[in-house]
Design an enzyme around this catalytic site. Structure first.
Site: not given
Length: 569
Positions: A289-291
């Site tokens: 995801g967004s990491v």
């Protein structure tokens, strides 16, 4: 005359030989009837055996010398049924009582193997228990000294250290990965023994033993304790399946803590749940995801087409690519590149990725170590994967830029973020205290520093990830939330929650990655679930290591509202 003389001498020789033979036979007959103990003793002394020269398994310690795995002497009781006389077999009830075994079971076990020369009766007894059994004086019962593995840190380090089998061979974790170092090699000696197993004489060493080696890990047991209990508390609070955390020194790449919860007690094998045995920080891969967005952002900055203040339109809150609709949780019209990270905008990141193309992003991800095995020598590690398309679709490019279509593990995330902590230098991870790998230039130093400052804003901005903050320290990091796949697609309402960051942000000394699997209570966003775990572990680690604070100015109390946390996906 000469013939008579020869016959006489021949007869004398025969008589002498006959007398000598009679004397020997008489002596043997006497010894057999009246002094059989002498013959037995002499026979015993001439029983040659090869015996093992055991090597004690090496010690495993943390970086400060605290024991994580030790070997203690234990007693093994065995029997040779061929040596047991009727009077010895009659004492099986006494033996069974001393061993704590049912009489009928032990009696059947021994009597059903009358021609066997070796039968295990009990292993892992204390030396005192072994001596009490040998004091019974039952012929055919023998004792051997062995070593049992004990794990003082118990469940704190169970998945990392692993365990050994009953023969002392590594089966999981460090015990398996470094089994050759830890076990050494037993030697062999030639001895004379009697039927009771007692050594009469050491003859010679046939094979020299190879000493085992102790291993000092990079783990700091104090920090491992902090990480483990923070995970335990969070897993229970949020009703998650599990949690993992990896704390790294970005200057050296050494892993200071690698914790998983749930765990198990390796000292009590009867209670072990096999599903808790794997080291999830290394074996479980997932879409991050967004990491991943900071790496996509670094590729965008390196292209020269964007800077921190470049504006991207994200109105009206949804974006259709190749028939797929991408949505943002936070409703905005225009965002700067820094705000794309602060608000974790999938739309903004997708538009940037489509502008620069997939190749710069996937190449940057590869330089960050994603898709390649770590240099840990840990058994069962799953290196994850990067997408590799001959022809990239727009949706494939967009989804990769915000952390889908690739697979990583928690340790890889911690390693990758050392790039931002080290101004572009990747610090390969190590689990050994005395094994520091050379660093690799993985990103332009100025780009890495600029992205770190953007990540600082992700935490410190008024609408940032407040739960990741650490009093007295500047923190830089990114939260992430990704749907959980399984059964050929994504599971409904099932997510993984992450936060990866560093502190002090002015000169990072620690990098920490936290992953929570399938939280079911309170919420599931990374900023809500994993960020508080990050804050608790990081705060404790910074204090334990006496790292000077870099943010002692008075801070305002930030009202943490759920709607703000939802924006940090």
């Amino acid at each position: 005359m000469n013939g008579y003389s020869n016959r006489y001498r021949f007869s004398v020789v025969l008589l002498v030989l006959a007398a000598l033979t009679l004397a020997v036979v008489t002596r043997l007959f006497y010894l057999k009837l009246y002094d059989s103990e002498f013959l037995n003793e002499q026979g015993d002394r001439r029983t040659v055996r090869h015996m093992s020269i055991p090597v004690t398994r090496g010690l495993i310690t943390d970086r400060n010398g605290s024991p994580l795995a030790v070997s203690t002497e234990v007693s093994t009781i065995w029997c040779n049924p061929k040596e047991m006389r009727p009077e010895d077999l009659a004492r099986i009830p006494d033996l069974a009582k001393a061993l704590g075994r049912p009489v009928a079971e032990l009696d059947t076990y021994i009597r059903s193997h009358p021609k066997k020369g070796f039968l295990y009766l009990a292993r892992g007894l204390s030396p005192i228990e072994g001596e009490d059994i040998m004091a019974l004086g039952i012929k055919g019962i023998h004792q051997t000294k062995e070593y049992k593995r004990y794990y003082p840190s118990s469940d704190l380090t169970a998945q990392l250290i692993g365990l050994v089998n009953v023969d002392g061979e590594g089966q999981e974790g460090i015990e398996l990965g470094y089994n050759d170092w830890l076990s050494g090699r037993n030697g062999v000696r030639e001895v004379l023994i009697n039927p009771r197993g007692s050594i009469v004489e050491n003859v010679r060493v046939v094979k020299q033993p190879k000493p085992s080696q102790d291993i000092a890990l990079s783990i700091d047991l104090r920090l491992q304790f902090l990480a483990y209990h923070a995970l335990q508390k969070a897993v229970e609070k949020f009703g998650a399946l599990s949690g993992s955390a990896v704390l790294v020194n970005p200057k050296t790449g050494q892993i200071l803590a690698m914790a998983n919860f749930p765990s198990y007690n390796p000292n009590n094998r009867a209670t072990i749940n096999p599903s808790f045995m794997r080291n999830r920080a290394l074996t479980d891969v997932f879409e991050p995801g967004s990491v991943i967005k900071p790496f996509s952002m670094s590729a965008a900055l390196a292209s020269g087409k964007f800077n921190e203040n470049t504006q991207v339109s994200v109105a009206p809150g949804w974006f259709v690519i190749d028939g797929h609709t991408i949505r943002d949780v936070a409703k905005r019209n225009v965002l700067t590149m820094t705000e794309v990270l602060i608000n974790s905008s999938n739309i903004g990141m997708s538009k940037v990725a489509l502008e620069i193309g997939p190749r710069p992003i996937v190449e940057q991800l590869a330089r960050a170590g994603f898709g390649s095995p770590l240099s840990l020598g840990f058994p069962g590690e799953n290196a994850g994967s990067l997408p590799n398309h001959v022809k990239w679709s727009k949706i494939a490019t967009a989804s990769m830029s915000y952390g889908y279509s690739l697979a990583v593990n928690t340790a890889e995330l911690a390693q990758a973020y050392t790039i931002f902590a080290n101004d572009g230098m990747l610090a390969p991870l190590s689990l050994l205290r005395d094994n520091i790998q050379p660093q690799v230039q993985a990103m332009d130093p100025q780009i890495a520093h600029r992205v770190r400052m953007m990540l600082k804003q992700v935490v410190e901005d008024p609408s940032g990830v407040a739960r990741a903050r650490v009093p007295g320290y500047q923190v830089a990091g990114k939260s992430g939330t990704a749907r959980r796949s399984g059964g050929g697609g994504y599971k409904e309402n099932t997510y993984r929650s992450m936060f990866v960051g560093m502190a002090p942000a002015s000169d990072p000394q620690l990098v920490l990655a936290v992953m929570m699997d399938s939280p079911t209570k309170v919420g599931y966003y990374g900023g809500l679930v994993s960020a508080p775990v990050f804050s608790e572990i990081m705060a404790g680690a910074l204090r334990s290591l006496a790292i000077p604070p870099d943010n002692l100015k008075p801070t305002q109390t930030v009202q943490e509202e759920t709607k703000e946390d939802k924006a940090h996906t």
